[in-house]
Motif scaffolding. Sequence first.
Motif: not given
Length: 532
Positions: A31-32, A256, A528
């Motif tokens: 996902r990220d 991340n 986002q």
Amino acid sequence: MSNESQNNRQNDQSPDNNVGDQLIIFDTTLRDGEQSPGASMTKDEKVRIAKALEKMRVDVIEAGFPIASPGDFEAVKAVAAAVKDSTVCGLARALEKDISHAAEALKPAASSRIHTFIATSPIHMKMKLRMQPDDVLAQAVNAVKMARQFTDNVEFSPEDAGRSEIDFLCRVIETVIDAGARTINIPDTVGYNIPHQFGGLIRTLIERIPNADRAIFSVHCHNDLGLAVANSLSAVLNGARQVECTINGLGERAGNASLEEIVMAVRTRRDVFNCDTNLDTTQIVPCSKLVSGITGFPVQPNKAIVGVNAFAHESGIHQDGVLKSRETYEIMRAQDVGWSDNRMVLGKHSGRNAFKTRLKELNIDFSTEQELNEAFSRFKDLADKKHEIFDDDLRALVAETNWSIENEYLKLVSLRVCSETGETPTATMVLEVGGEEVSASASGGGPVDASFRAIESVVNSDTQLKLYSVNNITSGTDAQGEVTVRLEKAGRLVSGQGADTDIVIASVNAYINALNKLENTEVREHPQFGDV
Ligand code: KIV
Ligand code: ZN
């Protein structure tokens, strides 16, 4: 509240929340990680990575953002159906349509989680959401209540928590826990925090929020200042019992927190952290290679744990020390994170059985006999060109099966390049385009440039080449070159891969692979972005 009491109060949680001294690993590579420009993955690629994460015993796999596009919805659904031993999670803004989409995509999962979020920092609420804090709070609570109608396993993230006002943050978290959120994830969305400050934030939240004992505190750190891992570990020292992270530190902007660094720091320094993960760390390097191959993001050689130099000792003093006693310069064992010694194992005369046995030793499985047969036939072709076949050659052979995608509209039939001193290089090729053979030729600055131009003379793809990189898989001039090509078209980025002992052929295959992916993938909405 101490770490111990934060651990002890997890007992009323759903199974993956019942942690004691366990640190829950929540992987968000799919996902990220996929939000890294150019790292978009197909459904099949996501399933393959999810299976590798499951094999590594990752606790929670965030498979995507189902509302973002029909393709993302299908990918989350496919991961939910394929994975049995890890919890599969879907991201949803604090909106009804996002949450119902996520719930629908997660239906096939044996264990699922809905992760809903809304921003709580003054700048995000005012400039992005254009909402008053009380309205944000109400929307967060509604979202959590709605998600709880589908599952007991609900995670809430106050986006940009790292820049949120503490009183408001505490109020939001207390209220969403009352509404049923069982994991509270604190994102440092823009990577602004400093370790002692972020650790302090987690401690303050756990101490100040009266119902904090009804949730697991999690962290999600971005790496804009290179502090994502340090911030996450500081949070663990201060009571966080879930870390959100990605393989190779992939992710939005600078990425991340890297899974391999978090997991090995906690394992190697158990004396400091007082907790551990469930992970089978020997799967780390194979998983890193898989993600790097699929996304086309190479791993820097000096990257901790998974870089090729992470366990290499160059200086004489170090080599001497390691030979006398490994611990003089090594704090971890290479094999514990999945490095094999890359033995020369097979050659031209090796049979199908030896091939299959070595793949098994390398923990590489094929889902069908046909896939194994195809890989074996490619192995035979490679053995004709290359005397010694190393483990990394075998991994690349298998990766090739993974690169190939359904519905290839473009295929290379044959290629001839001419490169001569003083002459302009030329490439002549036959391509199969939508089932029909077409000839093409072009000249260029070099044989690769000429080949790409020849392809373009047929397909006119209107793409821009954003990245072209070649890495040798093993050493020696007969080594296979692994090529990554990244193309952009109307804001969409895709990566293609190819491997061959002939780097022009590898390059052409990588270019064709990227063009085929462009044909097969679609534009996704950024999680986002949008109205919340
Ligand atoms: O970085 C972030 O804030 C996120 C949230 C959606 C958790 O990715
Ligand atoms: Zn993020």
